[in-house]
Design a protein around this motif. Structure first.
Motif, PDB file in Angstrom:
ATOM      1  N   SER A  66       0.909  -1.300  -0.076  1.00 36.84           N
ATOM      2  CA  SER A  66      -0.043   0.071  -0.122  1.00 36.84           C
ATOM      3  C   SER A  66       0.864   1.184  -0.028  1.00 36.84           C
ATOM      4  O   SER A  66       1.785   1.287   0.419  1.00 36.84           O
ATOM      5  CB  SER A  66      -0.931   0.095   1.224  1.00 36.84           C
ATOM      6  OG  SER A  66      -1.995  -0.838   1.066  1.00 36.84           O
ATOM      7  N   ALA A  67       0.366   2.215  -0.544  1.00 35.10           N
ATOM      8  CA  ALA A  67       1.027   3.718  -0.593  1.00 35.10           C
ATOM      9  C   ALA A  67       0.051   4.739  -0.561  1.00 35.10           C
ATOM     10  O   ALA A  67      -1.323   4.613  -1.068  1.00 35.10           O
ATOM     11  CB  ALA A  67       1.882   3.683  -1.937  1.00 35.10           C
ATOM     12  N   LEU A  68       0.590   5.801  -0.191  1.00 35.82           N
ATOM     13  CA  LEU A  68      -0.222   7.111  -0.396  1.00 35.82           C
ATOM     14  C   LEU A  68       0.231   8.146  -1.254  1.00 35.82           C
ATOM     15  O   LEU A  68       1.627   8.289  -1.111  1.00 35.82           O
ATOM     16  CB  LEU A  68      -0.409   7.818   1.200  1.00 35.82           C
ATOM     17  CG  LEU A  68      -1.023   7.145   2.329  1.00 35.82           C
ATOM     18  CD1 LEU A  68      -0.691   7.540   3.735  1.00 35.82           C
ATOM     19  CD2 LEU A  68      -2.479   6.841   2.116  1.00 35.82           C
ATOM     20  N   LEU A  69      -0.557   8.488  -2.145  1.00 32.51           N
ATOM     21  CA  LEU A  69       0.097   9.254  -3.333  1.00 32.51           C
ATOM     22  C   LEU A  69      -0.509  10.736  -3.072  1.00 32.51           C
ATOM     23  O   LEU A  69      -1.712  11.027  -2.942  1.00 32.51           O
ATOM     24  CB  LEU A  69      -0.507   8.714  -4.522  1.00 32.51           C
ATOM     25  CG  LEU A  69       0.111   7.346  -4.676  1.00 32.51           C
ATOM     26  CD1 LEU A  69      -0.518   6.813  -6.143  1.00 32.51           C
ATOM     27  CD2 LEU A  69       1.509   7.118  -4.804  1.00 32.51           C
ATOM     28  N   SER A  70       0.427  11.660  -2.660  1.00 36.50           N
ATOM     29  CA  SER A  70      -0.173  13.009  -2.683  1.00 36.50           C
ATOM     30  C   SER A  70       0.034  13.674  -4.021  1.00 36.50           C
ATOM     31  O   SER A  70       0.886  13.782  -4.587  1.00 36.50           O
ATOM     32  CB  SER A  70       0.643  13.957  -1.765  1.00 36.50           C
ATOM     33  OG  SER A  70       0.846  13.096  -0.492  1.00 36.50           O
ATOM     34  N   ILE A  71      -0.875  14.243  -4.564  1.00 37.84           N
ATOM     35  CA  ILE A  71      -1.158  14.708  -6.002  1.00 37.84           C
ATOM     36  C   ILE A  71      -1.422  16.221  -6.004  1.00 37.84           C
ATOM     37  O   ILE A  71      -2.415  16.547  -5.235  1.00 37.84           O
ATOM     38  CB  ILE A  71      -2.097  13.821  -6.632  1.00 37.84           C
ATOM     39  CG1 ILE A  71      -1.868  12.368  -6.636  1.00 37.84           C
ATOM     40  CG2 ILE A  71      -2.309  14.626  -8.191  1.00 37.84           C
ATOM     41  CD1 ILE A  71      -2.729  11.526  -7.240  1.00 37.84           C
ATOM     42  N   ARG A  72      -0.823  17.048  -6.706  1.00 36.40           N
ATOM     43  CA  ARG A  72      -1.102  18.440  -7.133  1.00 36.40           C
ATOM     44  C   ARG A  72      -1.514  18.200  -8.419  1.00 36.40           C
ATOM     45  O   ARG A  72      -1.019  17.799  -9.441  1.00 36.40           O
ATOM     46  CB  ARG A  72       0.322  19.274  -6.923  1.00 36.40           C
ATOM     47  CG  ARG A  72       0.844  19.402  -5.240  1.00 36.40           C
ATOM     48  CD  ARG A  72       1.749  20.379  -5.359  1.00 36.40           C
ATOM     49  NE  ARG A  72       1.157  21.717  -5.271  1.00 36.40           N
ATOM     50  CZ  ARG A  72       1.775  22.865  -5.482  1.00 36.40           C
ATOM     51  NH1 ARG A  72       3.074  22.865  -5.698  1.00 36.40           N
ATOM     52  NH2 ARG A  72       1.036  23.869  -5.610  1.00 36.40           N
ATOM     53  N   ALA A  73      -2.774  18.982  -8.607  1.00 38.24           N
ATOM     54  CA  ALA A  73      -3.322  19.292  -9.986  1.00 38.24           C
ATOM     55  C   ALA A  73      -3.606  20.710 -10.354  1.00 38.24           C
ATOM     56  O   ALA A  73      -3.507  21.557  -9.689  1.00 38.24           O
ATOM     57  CB  ALA A  73      -4.914  18.536  -9.771  1.00 38.24           C
ATOM     58  N   ARG A  74      -3.594  20.698 -11.616  1.00 39.68           N
ATOM     59  CA  ARG A  74      -3.909  21.948 -12.373  1.00 39.68           C
ATOM     60  C   ARG A  74      -5.481  22.609 -11.945  1.00 39.68           C
ATOM     61  O   ARG A  74      -6.176  21.820 -11.991  1.00 39.68           O
ATOM     62  CB  ARG A  74      -3.818  21.954 -13.883  1.00 39.68           C
ATOM     63  CG  ARG A  74      -2.560  21.536 -14.363  1.00 39.68           C
ATOM     64  CD  ARG A  74      -2.305  21.561 -15.713  1.00 39.68           C
ATOM     65  NE  ARG A  74      -1.107  21.068 -16.382  1.00 39.68           N
ATOM     66  CZ  ARG A  74      -0.021  21.596 -16.314  1.00 39.68           C
ATOM     67  NH1 ARG A  74       0.097  22.801 -15.653  1.00 39.68           N
ATOM     68  NH2 ARG A  74       0.902  20.985 -16.896  1.00 39.68           N
ATOM     69  N   PRO A  75      -5.260  23.855 -11.698  1.00 38.11           N
ATOM     70  CA  PRO A  75      -6.566  24.377 -11.237  1.00 38.11           C
ATOM     71  C   PRO A  75      -7.704  23.818 -12.364  1.00 38.11           C
ATOM     72  O   PRO A  75      -7.406  23.893 -13.494  1.00 38.11           O
ATOM     73  CB  PRO A  75      -6.672  25.854 -11.065  1.00 38.11           C
ATOM     74  CG  PRO A  75      -5.203  25.731 -10.947  1.00 38.11           C
ATOM     75  CD  PRO A  75      -4.462  24.653 -11.533  1.00 38.11           C
TER      76      PRO A  75
END
Length: 150
Positions: A66-75
């Protein structure tokens, strides 16, 4: 939400074992079977009980990592990305966040190579994804019971 001690006791028992028969549930919480049945129906009608689920071993399904993925997205593209993330078979849960990252996604995969391909080939390749940070999960435990905080 207006919940009394009987409602809370019913919630506790059903979270421990959602397969309890109504008669058993009534006995455990100290009410008549007809009362227990009506209380459970009321909890469902009011949206307190949202479903009954089976727990599954991810390792037994061939997904021990298992992993946690922190994602930044374009507005203005977050809605497209959230739907895409939920469609991925690796996704266990999705949280939409306030702060520097837009999403926190918990995934379960067979191995690190599968995780690498998921991130590099499917997530970072999307135009709405600005960055992905990964944290491996050594152990995940959910709290067994949820009740109102008084």
């Amino acid at each position: 939400m207006d919940l009394d001690q009987v409602d809370i006791a019913i919630l506790r028992e059903l979270q421990r074992d959602a397969r309890l028969q109504n008669k058993e549930l009534a006995g455990k919480v100290g009410v008549a079977p007809s009362t227990a049945l009506e209380r459970v129906r009321s909890l469902r009608r009011r949206g307190v009980l949202t479903g009954f689920h089976a727990s599954v071993s991810l390792a037994a399904l061939g997904r021990p990592l298992s992993a946690l993925l922190s994602i930044r997205a374009r507005p203005h593209r977050a809605d497209v990305l959230s739907e895409y993330l939920l469609e991925q078979p690796e996704t266990l849960s999705l949280l939409h966040l306030a702060g520097p990252d837009d999403y926190l996604v918990r995934v379960a995969v067979p191995d690190t190579e599968h995780l690498r391909r998921l991130i590099n080939e499917r997530l970072e390749a999307r135009p709405e994804v600005l960055s992905v940070n990964t944290v491996l999960v050594f152990e995940a435990r959910d709290r067994a019971e949820q009740v109102p905080i008084i």
